[in-house]
Design an enzyme around this catalytic site. Structure first.
Site, mmCIF file in Angstrom:
data_model
loop_
_atom_site.group_PDB
_atom_site.id
_atom_site.type_symbol
_atom_site.label_atom_id
_atom_site.label_comp_id
_atom_site.label_asym_id
_atom_site.label_seq_id
_atom_site.Cartn_x
_atom_site.Cartn_y
_atom_site.Cartn_z
ATOM 1 N N GLU A 251 -88.208 -78.891 11.985
ATOM 2 C CA GLU A 251 -88.157 -78.490 10.646
ATOM 3 C C GLU A 251 -88.005 -77.149 10.094
ATOM 4 O OE1 GLU A 251 -86.363 -80.500 8.662
ATOM 5 O OE2 GLU A 251 -86.510 -82.492 9.414
ATOM 6 N N HIS B 145 -76.062 -85.315 13.540
ATOM 7 C CA HIS B 145 -76.955 -85.218 14.570
ATOM 8 C C HIS B 145 -76.363 -86.256 15.649
ATOM 9 C CE1 HIS B 145 -78.204 -85.285 10.691
ATOM 10 N NE2 HIS B 145 -79.740 -85.434 11.255
#
Length: 702
Positions: free
Chosen positions: A522, A614
């Protein structure tokens, strides 16, 4: 799992020259580079009248690395050198027209790297309007001169920037709000842009961002590209992806080196050749491959000498009258030797009348990379984490005698706060401990998630500094801020452009999402948005997700080199994912076999079937795995024989991201960026460059 904030443009003052003895400043160029990498050549163009500051002519070696202030003398020199390189000679008439049209390239950032190179990143403009996702990067060598340019620019029709749109900014905002539905957290932002659609057509458009974070299971910074004349939504993407599963100590490595000397072996003379191995690997197995032409191989004595000076005899006048020496030789005598350094082959003719040629030779080395000691001084590992065992946290002593998770030893700081289960992380509620021994059985359970989040951010900072050579995500020590206990039973973690937010999980699908690879993943989105700015849709979106997976795995690997209780593998998020926490067969994604999740693709031939970011991230994830470890791509069956190891792989991909990639980079352009990066680091003829090419070819990217 992503956010890409559009950073504000920092104005740069380009003062008109008052020296009439100098030629007029030249106009800025619209650059077109077919393959994304331009060697040093003159190019034509328009726009930006300014005094040209002479380029720096001294080497930048020894100078501080990192991001330079745009108004600094060094940055201004690099910017002006870049503009001069991109500027053709201009007549008075064309200069006037260029000035009227406005700047074509606007400086966004200037960074100096450990190799002594300086990189000037420029946003593309058209008639005073920013072109969405298009940049040019000028790369200056140690001598201060432009050595290459990255960027792909297509011609834009006149008038798209200068003509007044039919829609007002508020009308575009209203369209975006209607598309999203629900109430926005704050007034949406709108920016006028020029946008190129998938068919290659440019539009006058608005980029509108609508934020919905508070109370949302899936937080959104939804971006809409809206045609400024028709109101049609041309593209939409969410900058915050979140960390969720989409629906539906020494590591073994292989190192190779090769040389083709074509060296003559004279009668009663000898030929030698050297291969330099860059990898610090302890040899387990070594295979020597020889190709020698000789009319009487029994005359030859052949030996191999390691970098330490140890010599093993390969052949000592055996072979009789057979021609040539071609084949492989197992040299286990070098077991335990370090592979790093120069290996020397010596071929000597010991009898009269015959001659030959040492055509080529190569080494295949299997070994382990040593566990390196921590770069920074080691403290006392008396803090207990949930996911990484015993660790040493850097904290701050407060006025009341307690300690808080505030680290001032790294950059501008690493701090971790308690969000108090609020829907949106804010405030500065400290997480404290009485004796600075965190994670004791008697400590409040609420502190546990903060311990791991703080450690994850610290390891991410250290990874960037010691592996990527970068001072935090912005290259200038940016403070890393994390919040734990966001919402209740929240199965997510995300970067919002400024800080980290971690949920505690629901105890069913996930535990607290504060693992090392999740933290690294992240925060790496912050690295991406501060550098390449990869747009979170299409191929650039898949790369955005992939590079966060790569950097997150890199953080996990880095911590494991320093902490024997920290473990790393090629599975993403497995330590937090239930029901089998820590099991590498139970995770979100699998970089060594992306198709294992029954969602991701591992080869570009299947990209049209899976364009969600993704799922498409598996293409470059697997390319990175093959570069590091070697192996086969499941879909193509193509094999990469031996890898370069984790550290080299991370340096190559990290440099490609921060130095050679732009917002709309495709998979093919990412291949070129990593090749250029490996060339900078290890040389054009290096094993690393060849392995980069092999890895991308295996995943179908050419």
């Amino acid at each position: 799992m992503s956010i890409r904030r559009t950073e504000g443009q920092t104005p740069v003052t380009l003062r008109p020259s008052t020296d009439t003895s100098k030629t007029p400043a030249k106009a800025q160029n619209v650059l077109r580079v077919k393959d994304g990498f331009e060697s040093v050549k003159g190019v034509g163009g328009a726009n930006v009248a300014a005094a040209i500051v002479p380029p720096t002519t001294t080497s930048t070696q020894g100078a501080p690395v990192g991001r330079l202030a745009l108004d600094s003398k060094e940055a201004q020199s690099a910017i002006q050198t870049s503009l001069k390189h991109l500027t053709p000679p201009m007549t008075a008439q064309t200069l006037l027209a260029a000035n009227k049209a406005g700047a074509t390239l606007v400086p966004k950032s200037v960074e100096r790297d450990e190799l002594g190179m300086t990189h000037v990143r420029l946003d593309r403009m058209h008639e005073g309007v920013k072109v969405f996702g298009e940049q040019v990067i000028s790369h200056l060598g140690q001598d201060g001169k432009v050595s290459s340019v990255t960027g792909e620019q297509n011609p834009i029709p006149a008038g798209l920037g200068s003509q007044k749109p039919k829609l007002a900014p508020q009308q575009a905002i209203d369209i975006a709000k209607k598309e999203l539905g629900g109430k926005a957290d704050k007034q949406p932002s709108s920016e006028r842009v020029i946008y190129q659609d998938q068919a290659g057509k440019y539009h006058s458009a608005y980029q509108v961002e609508v934020t919905q974070i508070a109370g949302q299971e899936k937080p959104k910074k939804q971006n809409y590209i809206i045609d400024a004349n028709t109101g049609k939504v041309l593209e939409t993407f969410n900058k915050i992806g979140g960390y969720s599963r989409p629906a539906a100590a020494g590591e073994s490595t292989q190192v190779t080196g090769a040389a083709s000397p074509n060296a003559a072996i004279p009668d009663l003379g000898k030929a030698t050749s050297k291969i330099a191995i860059a990898d610090d690997v302890s040899v387990e197995k070594l295979k020597l491959n020889l190709d020698i032409s000789h009319t009487y191989s029994g005359d030859l004595s052949i030996s191999l000498t390691s970098p330490s000076g140890k010599t093993a005899v390969v052949q000592n006048r055996k072979g009789g009258g057979v021609d040539d020496v071609k084949g492989s030789f197992d040299l286990s005598a070098f077991a335990g030797e370090s592979a790093k350094g120069e290996w020397t082959i010596t071929v000597e003719d010991k009898a009269k009348r015959d001659t030959g040629t040492l055509n080529k030779w190569s080494l295949d080395i299997t070994g382990t990379k040593p566990n390196k000691p921590p770069t920074d001084p080691v403290g006392t590992a008396d803090d207990q984490s949930m996911y990484s065992g015993h660790i040493d946290l850097k904290t701050t002593k407060n006025a009341d005698g307690t300690y808080s998770l505030e680290d001032s030893t790294r950059g501008k700081g690493v701090v971790t706060y308690d969000a108090k289960n609020a829907a949106t992380a804010s405030g500065q509620t400290k997480i404290t401990d009485d004796n600075d021994k965190w994670g004791e059985a008697t400590d409040p359970a609420r502190a546990k998630a903060g311990i791991d989040a703080h450690y994850g951010a610290a390891m991410t900072y250290d990874f960037m500094k010691n592996i990527l050579g970068r001072d935090s995500i912005d290259g200038a020590g940016e403070k890393l801020v994390s919040y734990v206990h966001v919402k209740n039973n929240y199965v997510n973690a995300y970067w919002d452009g400024d800080k980290m937010s971690y949920g505690d999980g629901d105890g069913k699908n996930a535990g607290p999402l504060t693992t090392l690879d999740i933290a690294g993943h992240e925060i790496a989105h912050g690295l991406t948005e501060r550098t390449a700015g990869l747009v979170y849709s299409g191929e650039s979106g898949g790369l955005n997700e992939s590079f966060s997976d790569i950097m997150g795995t890199g953080v996990e690997w880095y911590a494991a080199q320093h902490n024997p209780e920290a473990k790393w593998n090629w599975t993403v998020g497995e330590a937090a994912w239930t029901p089998n926490n820590g099991d590498p067969t139970d995770g979100l994604r699998y970089m060594n076999d992306p198709t294992k999740d029954n969602y991701s693709v591992d080869n570009y031939k299947n990209y049209p079937k899976q364009t969600e970011v993704h799922g498409s991230s598996g293409i470059s994830n697997n390319a990175f795995y093959l570069l590091v470890e070697g192996g086969k791509n499941r879909t193509s069956g193509l094999e990469v024989k031996g890898g370069v190891g984790m550290e080299d792989g991370l340096k190559i991909f990290g440099r490609a991201l921060t130095t050679y990639m732009t917002p709309k980079t495709t998979f093919a352009q990412a291949r070129e960026a990593t090749i250029k990066s490996a060339t900078d680091l290890y040389g054009a003829d290096s094993t690393q460059v060849q392995k980069v090419k092999d890895a991308w070819t295996a995943v179908g990217v050419n």
